[in-house]
Design an enzyme around this catalytic site. Structure first.
Site, mmCIF file in Angstrom:
data_model
loop_
_atom_site.group_PDB
_atom_site.id
_atom_site.type_symbol
_atom_site.label_atom_id
_atom_site.label_comp_id
_atom_site.label_asym_id
_atom_site.label_seq_id
_atom_site.Cartn_x
_atom_site.Cartn_y
_atom_site.Cartn_z
ATOM 1 N N GLU A 77 48.696 69.483 53.336
ATOM 2 C CA GLU A 77 48.901 68.630 54.508
ATOM 3 C C GLU A 77 48.809 67.138 54.182
ATOM 4 O O GLU A 77 49.703 66.365 54.530
ATOM 5 C CB GLU A 77 47.876 69.003 55.586
ATOM 6 N N GLU A 91 39.437 70.282 68.918
ATOM 7 C CA GLU A 91 40.819 69.864 69.187
ATOM 8 C C GLU A 91 41.403 70.626 70.384
ATOM 9 O O GLU A 91 42.448 71.253 70.292
ATOM 10 C CB GLU A 91 41.670 70.024 67.928
ATOM 11 N N ASP A 122 38.574 65.792 56.970
ATOM 12 C CA ASP A 122 39.630 66.774 57.196
ATOM 13 C C ASP A 122 40.598 66.807 56.020
ATOM 14 O O ASP A 122 41.712 66.305 56.124
ATOM 15 C CB ASP A 122 40.377 66.387 58.478
HETATM 16 O O1 GCW Z 1 43.686 68.676 60.097
HETATM 17 C C1 GCW Z 1 43.828 69.324 61.258
HETATM 18 C C2 GCW Z 1 45.247 69.755 61.235
HETATM 19 C C3 GCW Z 1 45.529 70.735 62.331
HETATM 20 C C4 GCW Z 1 44.574 71.918 62.171
HETATM 21 C C5 GCW Z 1 43.145 71.410 62.231
HETATM 22 C C6 GCW Z 1 42.129 72.514 61.969
HETATM 23 C C7 GCW Z 1 44.918 74.222 62.736
HETATM 24 O O2 GCW Z 1 46.061 68.608 61.337
HETATM 25 O O3 GCW Z 1 46.867 71.124 62.202
HETATM 26 O O4 GCW Z 1 44.788 72.898 63.164
HETATM 27 O O5 GCW Z 1 42.960 70.442 61.237
HETATM 28 O O6 GCW Z 1 41.713 72.647 60.834
HETATM 29 O O7 GCW Z 1 41.763 73.210 62.895
#
Ligand code: GCW
Length: 622
Positions: free
Chosen positions: A354, A247, A326
């Site tokens: 989340e 990311e 995720d």
């Molecule tokens: O699911 C995603 C989240 C991000 C997070 C990322 C991760 C810290 O939306 O907010 O960043 O995973 O786990 O690195």
């Protein structure tokens, strides 16, 4: 709301006020906590503490003539003391024995996603406990309370900053911030909790080195020097946590290097000080073209890492999210967890809700971990990590019931077999937290036990995920992620829904060893809760229970909404103390609204595509 001594109680109301300020080691903390419990009016038998250094984290509780003896090392004797106090307070059977109670996982970690300016990424319990205004800023009193909470369930590593290291959090490993960090570490030490830091992989570039290439000598030397300095201030730092090439974070890929080269370079800098290098495997293409049907995001971690098995140094731990996507509501266990027998692995779960209701909707996670630990290759995984659900809110977790997730996580990290009995774990939390009549206690336990399946039914049934608002991840938006670059598609159309990940589709199921490969590959064998994760099915597909897929989609959503309504009725019968009652009721109203939106929007979404009416004639809006 202001935190008062009475309110910051988590599940330890019998330890009112704060842990002693002057205490420096776990043994003294155990003595002091016993005094506090006695002074709080708890009727305790005689308790003898027996420090046996060589027992380390283990403890043993033995019955004596007038009470109990707790033996253990530093900090085992403190863990044993908390366990004993909790059992006595909850009037549970004290587990005595001759064999020491040892933790199954050596590192039992909490990962906070706290930013230096004071916000918390995916935080639902207020601002950061550790940072404010671009610097370390904490209330020492609350740190001690947090230390008490963590130690009471045996958690031993606290990573205080976000894996996305936004400026100026990179200063945590620089001389400017280290004295303050050392003071924070001192506060947690008597609880056996060691700090860990997330680092920025490209940090050398901030120091005039033109590259962060792991094979560059100047880069290697910079990290060695830096680690040496950090350990001068915090000699027992657990190590560094790294999110690289993920990311948009920097990483070794930029320099044509693989992740073993990147991780080992950092691990070698930590090695002389006994530090761990925890390297996250959340690596995938977050810039995918939705038109590209060759790329299947859940396959990514395995493709990046499995071939590197055996190439990581012995103080590297690869930290793998529990599922391949995720933290969705229903995901299979990540196949990478089975694929690296020669590498130290940690499994990462998410306490921060989340995708699971954001500490508004009720979602107790122990039943979910039960499935995870049932399927996990236990001997191959040596550590566990959980993304924190903590914040500056009066009770640390926002929703007063969200604390049950931290509590059960800690106990499970110590002894994963105990999640087999999620009900007793949650009941213990209820007994410790509230003084309810037996009937009300049963009601609350029932609410917690059912909360996950209720949420899954209205928000993400049959293995569907990602039908949420992009970015915020709360509330229904069935098409929200369909045409984005995140690789998160369910591809609903008039013919059906789901992604074929079998050998006839993307081949993702082939990443599993048996028996999982055959189980997941075949829609007739695949468990319902993962069905649309692994298979693309038509709306008239007949499910194991004889209903069609479309009818199951409708039924689950109506049942989920009814389930939420039932939770609200149950909540109304509980005599909770304030402010818990007000906080829980306020959130329940939001949950009801959310559940209704999910039910109506998702049903309408599938009705519009399928054109099939609900067999039971309930209202589906046009
Ligand atoms: O699911 C995603 C989240 C991000 C997070 C990322 C991760 C810290 O939306 O907010 O960043 O995973 O786990 O690195």
């Amino acid at each position: 709301m202001n935190a008062t001594n009475d309110i910051c109680r988590s599940w330890l109301p019998f330890l009112p006020g704060d842990p002693a300020e002057t205490v420096r080691c776990a043994y003294d903390m155990a003595r002091s906590e016993l005094n506090i419990a006695r002074e709080s009016g708890m009727n305790l038998p005689q308790i003898i503490l027996n420090l046996q250094e060589d027992m380390g984290e283990s403890f043993r509780i033995a019955k004596t003539e007038d009470g109990y003896q707790v033996s253990g090392g530093e900090p085992g004797v403190l863990y044993g003391t908390y366990r004993l106090l909790m059992a006595l307070y909850a009037k549970e059977k004290v587990v005595c024995g001759t064999t020491p109670c040892k933790p199954f996982y050596g590192l039992r970690m909490i990962n906070c996603w706290d930013n230096a300016e004071g916000t918390v990424e995916r935080g639902y319990a207020g601002m950061s406990l550790f940072f404010d205004g671009g610097r370390l800023s904490y209330d020492a009193r609350r740190m001690r309370q947090l230390g008490r909470m963590l130690a009471s369930v045996g958690l031993n590593v606290l990573c205080i900053n976000n894996v996305n290291v936004h400026d100026p959090a990179h200063l945590l490993i620089e001389e400017e911030w280290l004295p303050e960090l050392a003071r924070l570490a001192d506060l947690f030490r008597p609880f056996g909790v060691r700090l860990m830091l997330s680092i920025d992989y490209a940090q050398p570039i901030r120091h005039g080195i033109p590259t962060a290439d792991p094979l560059d000598e100047a880069v290697q030397n910079w990290w060695k020097k830096q680690a040496e300095m950090v350990y001068r201030y915090v000699p027992d730092l657990a190590g560094f946590l790294v999110k690289a090439d993920s990311e948009h974070r920097p990483g070794p890929f930029t320099y044509g290097r693989n992740h073993a080269q990147g991780a080992n370079m950092l691990a070698r800098a930590l090695k002389p000080f006994g530090g761990w290098l925890v390297w996250r495997c959340f690596v995938y293409n977050c810039m995918q073209d939705w038109r590209d049907t060759q790329t299947d995001r859940p396959k990514a971690a395995y493709e990046h890492y499995a071939w590197l098995d055996g190439r990581f140094d012995d103080n590297v731990i690869l930290q793998i999210k529990n599922g391949p996507y995720d933290f969705q509501v229903s995901e299979p266990v990540s196949p990478l967890l089975y694929a690296m027998p020669q590498t130290h692995l940690a499994v990462e779960v998410q306490l921060a809700q989340e995708y699971t209701g954001q500490q508004i909707d009720l979602y107790a996670m122990a039943p979910m971990w039960k499935e995870l630990f049932r399927d996990l290759p236990a001997q191959k995984v040596m550590a566990v990590a959980a993304v924190s659900n903590l914040g500056r809110d009066w009770n640390f977790t926002g929703h007063p019931f969200a604390a049950v997730n931290l509590f059960t996580y800690g106990l499970m990290a110590w002894w994963p077999d105990c999640v087999e009995d999620s009900e007793s774990l949650m009941r213990l939390w209820v007994k410790l937290t509230y003084r309810l009549s037996e009937e009300q206690e049963n009601t609350l336990v029932d609410m917690l036990l059912n909360s996950r399946s209720i949420y899954a039914k209205y928000a993400a049934n049959l293995g569907l995920g990602w039908m949420v608002y992009p970015h915020t991840h709360y509330g229904p938006n069935p098409g929200g992620y369909e045409f984005t670059p995140w690789g998160t598609y369910h591809k609903a159309d008039r013919n059906g829904v789901g992604v074929d990940r079998s050998d006839k589709g993307t081949g993702y199921a082939q990443q599993y060893p048996e028996p999982f490969q055959s189980l997941y590959n075949d829609p007739a064998a695949c468990p319902d809760e993962l069905l649309l994760f692994f298979h693309r099915l038509s709306y008239d597909h007949v499910m194991k229970d004889g209903r069609t897929l479309i009818q199951r989609l409708y039924d689950d959503h109506f049942e989920g909404l009814a389930g939420a309504e039932h939770l609200a009725e149950q909540l109304a019968t509980l005599d909770l103390p304030e402010p818990d009652a007000a906080e829980a009721h306020k959130r329940m109203q939001q949950q009801l609204h959310n559940a209704r939106e999910w039910c109506d929007i998702t049903n309408t979404f599938f009705h519009r595509y399928s054109g099939v009416e609900d067999a039971r004639g309930r209202t589906i809006y046009p």
